[in-house]
Design a protein around this motif. Structure first.
Motif, PDB file in Angstrom:
ATOM      1  N   UNK A 256       0.825  -1.201   0.000  1.00  0.00           N
ATOM      2  CA  UNK A 256       0.000   0.000   0.000  1.00  0.00           C
ATOM      3  C   UNK A 256       0.862   1.255   0.000  1.00  0.00           C
ATOM      4  N   UNK A 257       1.996   1.209   0.669  1.00  0.00           N
ATOM      5  CA  UNK A 257       2.911   2.355   0.663  1.00  0.00           C
ATOM      6  C   UNK A 257       3.444   2.610  -0.743  1.00  0.00           C
ATOM      7  N   UNK A 258       3.786   1.536  -1.466  1.00  0.00           N
ATOM      8  CA  UNK A 258       4.255   1.696  -2.841  1.00  0.00           C
ATOM      9  C   UNK A 258       3.173   2.310  -3.717  1.00  0.00           C
ATOM     10  N   UNK A 259       1.936   1.853  -3.534  1.00  0.00           N
ATOM     11  CA  UNK A 259       0.827   2.417  -4.301  1.00  0.00           C
ATOM     12  C   UNK A 259       0.628   3.889  -3.955  1.00  0.00           C
ATOM     13  N   UNK A 260       0.815   4.247  -2.698  1.00  0.00           N
ATOM     14  CA  UNK A 260       0.652   5.632  -2.265  1.00  0.00           C
ATOM     15  C   UNK A 260       1.715   6.533  -2.901  1.00  0.00           C
ATOM     16  N   UNK A 261       2.964   6.085  -2.898  1.00  0.00           N
ATOM     17  CA  UNK A 261       4.043   6.871  -3.501  1.00  0.00           C
ATOM     18  C   UNK A 261       3.840   6.992  -5.014  1.00  0.00           C
ATOM     19  N   UNK A 262       3.372   5.921  -5.642  1.00  0.00           N
ATOM     20  CA  UNK A 262       3.070   5.981  -7.076  1.00  0.00           C
ATOM     21  C   UNK A 262       1.998   7.029  -7.357  1.00  0.00           C
ATOM     22  N   UNK A 263       0.980   7.070  -6.524  1.00  0.00           N
ATOM     23  CA  UNK A 263      -0.088   8.047  -6.697  1.00  0.00           C
ATOM     24  C   UNK A 263       0.426   9.467  -6.495  1.00  0.00           C
ATOM     25  N   UNK A 264       1.224   9.682  -5.467  1.00  0.00           N
ATOM     26  CA  UNK A 264       1.729  11.012  -5.160  1.00  0.00           C
ATOM     27  C   UNK A 264       2.704  11.533  -6.218  1.00  0.00           C
ATOM     28  N   UNK A 265       3.521  10.644  -6.778  1.00  0.00           N
ATOM     29  CA  UNK A 265       4.583  11.066  -7.693  1.00  0.00           C
ATOM     30  C   UNK A 265       4.302  10.655  -9.144  1.00  0.00           C
ATOM     31  N   UNK A 266       3.066  10.321  -9.452  1.00  0.00           N
ATOM     32  CA  UNK A 266       2.738   9.801 -10.782  1.00  0.00           C
ATOM     33  C   UNK A 266       3.157  10.759 -11.892  1.00  0.00           C
ATOM     34  N   UNK A 267       2.798  12.020 -11.787  1.00  0.00           N
ATOM     35  CA  UNK A 267       3.119  12.959 -12.865  1.00  0.00           C
ATOM     36  C   UNK A 267       4.626  13.142 -13.011  1.00  0.00           C
ATOM     37  N   UNK A 268       5.342  13.153 -11.896  1.00  0.00           N
ATOM     38  CA  UNK A 268       6.799  13.276 -11.968  1.00  0.00           C
ATOM     39  C   UNK A 268       7.423  12.041 -12.597  1.00  0.00           C
ATOM     40  N   UNK A 269       6.879  10.866 -12.284  1.00  0.00           N
ATOM     41  CA  UNK A 269       7.391   9.619 -12.868  1.00  0.00           C
ATOM     42  C   UNK A 269       7.186   9.621 -14.381  1.00  0.00           C
ATOM     43  N   UNK A 270       6.005  10.000 -14.811  1.00  0.00           N
ATOM     44  CA  UNK A 270       5.712  10.022 -16.249  1.00  0.00           C
ATOM     45  C   UNK A 270       6.584  11.041 -16.965  1.00  0.00           C
ATOM     46  N   UNK A 271       6.764  12.214 -16.377  1.00  0.00           N
ATOM     47  CA  UNK A 271       7.596  13.233 -17.010  1.00  0.00           C
ATOM     48  C   UNK A 271       9.053  12.800 -17.078  1.00  0.00           C
ATOM     49  N   UNK A 272       9.564  12.240 -15.990  1.00  0.00           N
ATOM     50  CA  UNK A 272      10.968  11.827 -15.950  1.00  0.00           C
ATOM     51  C   UNK A 272      11.248  10.697 -16.936  1.00  0.00           C
ATOM     52  N   UNK A 273      10.328   9.742 -17.016  1.00  0.00           N
ATOM     53  CA  UNK A 273      10.540   8.564 -17.869  1.00  0.00           C
ATOM     54  C   UNK A 273      10.026   8.765 -19.285  1.00  0.00           C
ATOM     55  N   UNK A 274       9.515   9.979 -19.599  1.00  0.00           N
ATOM     56  CA  UNK A 274       8.976  10.292 -20.921  1.00  0.00           C
ATOM     57  C   UNK A 274       7.865   9.320 -21.318  1.00  0.00           C
ATOM     58  N   UNK A 275       7.071   8.951 -20.325  1.00  0.00           N
ATOM     59  CA  UNK A 275       5.909   8.121 -20.569  1.00  0.00           C
ATOM     60  C   UNK A 275       6.187   6.636 -20.643  1.00  0.00           C
ATOM     61  N   UNK A 276       7.436   6.233 -20.520  1.00  0.00           N
ATOM     62  CA  UNK A 276       7.784   4.815 -20.595  1.00  0.00           C
ATOM     63  C   UNK A 276       8.313   4.363 -19.239  1.00  0.00           C
ATOM     64  N   UNK A 277       7.634   3.401 -18.618  1.00  0.00           N
ATOM     65  CA  UNK A 277       8.041   2.900 -17.312  1.00  0.00           C
ATOM     66  C   UNK A 277       9.163   1.885 -17.494  1.00  0.00           C
ATOM     67  N   UNK A 278      10.392   2.317 -17.276  1.00  0.00           N
ATOM     68  CA  UNK A 278      11.567   1.488 -17.528  1.00  0.00           C
ATOM     69  C   UNK A 278      12.135   0.938 -16.225  1.00  0.00           C
ATOM     70  N   UNK A 279      12.695  -0.269 -16.344  1.00  0.00           N
ATOM     71  CA  UNK A 279      13.328  -0.920 -15.197  1.00  0.00           C
ATOM     72  C   UNK A 279      14.812  -0.604 -15.167  1.00  0.00           C
ATOM     73  N   UNK A 280      15.449  -0.545 -16.295  1.00  0.00           N
ATOM     74  CA  UNK A 280      16.870  -0.229 -16.404  1.00  0.00           C
ATOM     75  C   UNK A 280      17.058   0.926 -17.386  1.00  0.00           C
ATOM     76  N   UNK A 281      18.264   1.454 -17.421  1.00  0.00           N
ATOM     77  CA  UNK A 281      18.548   2.539 -18.334  1.00  0.00           C
ATOM     78  C   UNK A 281      18.549   3.889 -17.658  1.00  0.00           C
ATOM     79  N   UNK A 282      18.843   4.965 -18.423  1.00  0.00           N
ATOM     80  CA  UNK A 282      18.977   6.309 -17.835  1.00  0.00           C
ATOM     81  C   UNK A 282      17.680   6.878 -17.294  1.00  0.00           C
ATOM     82  N   UNK A 283      16.551   6.398 -17.762  1.00  0.00           N
ATOM     83  CA  UNK A 283      15.258   6.904 -17.265  1.00  0.00           C
ATOM     84  C   UNK A 283      14.511   5.851 -16.457  1.00  0.00           C
TER      85      UNK A 283
END
Length: 326
Positions: free
Chosen positions: A110-137
Motif C-alpha cells: 500500500x505504501x508503494x501504491x501511495x508513492x506511485x499516486x503522489x509522484x505519478x506525474x513526476x514519474x511520467x515526465x521523468x521517464x517520458x511516458x515509458x516505465x523502464x526498469x533499467x537505463x537512464x530513465x
C-alpha cells in the motif's frame, strides 16, 4: 446506550491479540515505507530535491516513527527477516509469523501504491511516458532494489547477508536490557540512527534491502502497475532480498547470543514459591543464583472484642526474580 451486535462483534475482533498485532505491523510498515520510498523518489526524480543521504534519513526515521506507532503492540518488526529470527530463536510463536509478515507485506504494498499516486506525474515526465526498469530513465528503482553493474549476483547475496547481520547484531544489543540498553524512551530514535548508519556505510553495493517486506511487495506492485515482468528478471536479483536477509539476521542474533549474551550476567527466571509462609520469607535459591533481597508483607494482627489478639490470614506472597531471556 445499547451497542448493536455488529458493532460489538467488531469491537471484540479489534481487541483480539492477533488482530491488533497484524494492524500494528501493517500500519508501522506502511509509515516506514512511505517515508523511505518518498525519499527515494526525491533522489531519482528531483533535480536538486533529494540525495542519497536523504534516502538514508527517510528510511531511518521512518523506522523510528513506525516503532513509536507499534512498539508496545507488536514490537514493530516491520521486517520479515527480524520476525523470522524471533520465531527461530523461540522468542515468538511460529503461529504469529504469517500474521506479522502478511501485515508487513500489505503495508509495504500500500505504501508503494501511495508513492506511485503522489509522484505519478513526476514519474511520467521523468521517464517520458515509458516505465523502464533499467537505463537512464529507469524508475522501478524508486520502489525496489536492483543490483548495480559492478556487482555479481552472489556478491550481492553475501552483501545482503552481512549487512542484515550487522542490523540484527546491533538490534540485539539495543534491546538487551541486561547489557547496555539505550535510555528509556530512546530506543526508537537509536534504532533509526542504526538504519541511517547502515545506509551511509554499507548501502552502495546492493541498496541495503535487508528486509523482504521492504523489497518484494513494492516490486510486485511495479509489476502490476506497468513496469512488467522485467522487474523480476533484471539480473535475477529479486529473490536475493527475500532469502539473504533472514539468513543474515539469524546469524547476527546467534553471534550476539554467543559472543555477548552468554557472558552478560543474567538474573534468574521468574520463580513462584509455593512453600509455607515462614519458608517464603527466605526463599531457597540455587547456588549459582545471587541471593537477592526479598520483600514480604507482615501478617496483620487485630484485636478481637474479648481483647485476645488474632492473626488474620495474609494474602499469598510471590517472590519474583526476573530473568531476561536471550
Amino acid at each position: 446506550m445499547v451497542t448493536p451486535p455488529t458493532i460489538r462483534r467488531m469491537q471484540e475482533i479489534m481487541q483480539n491479540e492477533m488482530v491488533r498485532e497484524f494492524l500494528a505491523e501493517f500500519t508501522s510498515t506502511f509509515v516506514m515505507m512511505v517515508f523511505g520510498l518518498g525519499a527515494v523518489a526525491h533522489m531519482v526524480l528531483g533535480d536538486k530535491m533529494g540525495s542519497y543521504l536523504g534516502v538514508n534519513l527517510g528510511f531511518g526515521f521512518g523506522v523510528t516513527m513506525g516503532m513509536h506507532l507499534a512498539g508496545n503492540i507488536s514490537g514493530a518488526h516491520m521486517n520479515a527477516a527480524l520476525t523470522f529470527t524471533s520465531c527461530a530463536l523461540g522468542r515468538m510463536a511460529w503461529k504469529k509469523f504469517p500474521v506479522y509478515v502478511l501485515g508487513q507485506f500489505l503495508g509495504s504494498f500500500l505504501a508503494a501504491a501511495t508513492i506511485y499516486l503522489l509522484f505519478y506525474t513526476s514519474i511520467i515526465q521523468y521517464s517520458e511516458g515509458k516505465l523502464a526498469v533499467t537505463g537512464p530513465t529507469a524508475t522501478a528503482n524508486i520502489f525496489a532494489t536492483y543490483l548495480p553493474d559492478h556487482m555479481s549476483l552472489w556478491r550481492g547475496f553475501l552483501d545482503e547477508v552481512i549487512v542484515t547481520g550487522m542490523l540484527q547484531l546491533c538490534l540485539s544489543a539495543i534491546t538487551d536490557k541486561g547489557n547496555n540498553p539505550p535510555l528509556q524512551g530512546t530506543q526508537a530514535i537509536v534504532t533509526g540512527i542504526l538504519v541511517v548508519i547502515i545506509g551511509v556505510s554499507m548501502g552502495m553495493n546492493s541498496g541495503y534491502a535487508i528486509n523482504p517486506s521492504r523489497d518484494l511487495p513494492p516490486r510486485f506492485f511495479t509489476y502490476v502497475a506497468g513496469w512488467g515482468i522485467q522487474v523480476f528478471r533484471a539480473k535475477d536479483w529479486w529473490w536475493v532480498p527475500v532469502v539473504a536477509p533472514p539468513l543474515g539476521a539469524y546469524l547476527g542474533a546467534i553471534i550476539y547470543a554467543v559472543f555477548i549474551g552468554s557472558s552478560t550476567p543474567r538474573e534468574p527466571q521468574i520463580l513462584e514459591n509455593t512453600t509455607s509462609y515462614e519458608d517464603r520469607r527466605t526463599p531457597v535459591l540455587p547456588a549459582t543464583m545471587p541471593q537477592l533481597p526479598v520483600t514480604s508483607s507482615l501478617t496483620p494482627i487485630s484485636v478481637s472484642p474479648d481483647n485476645r489478639p488474632s492473626v488474620q490470614a495474609a494474602p499469598p506472597l510471590r517472590d519474583s526474580i526476573h530473568l531476561e531471556h536471550l
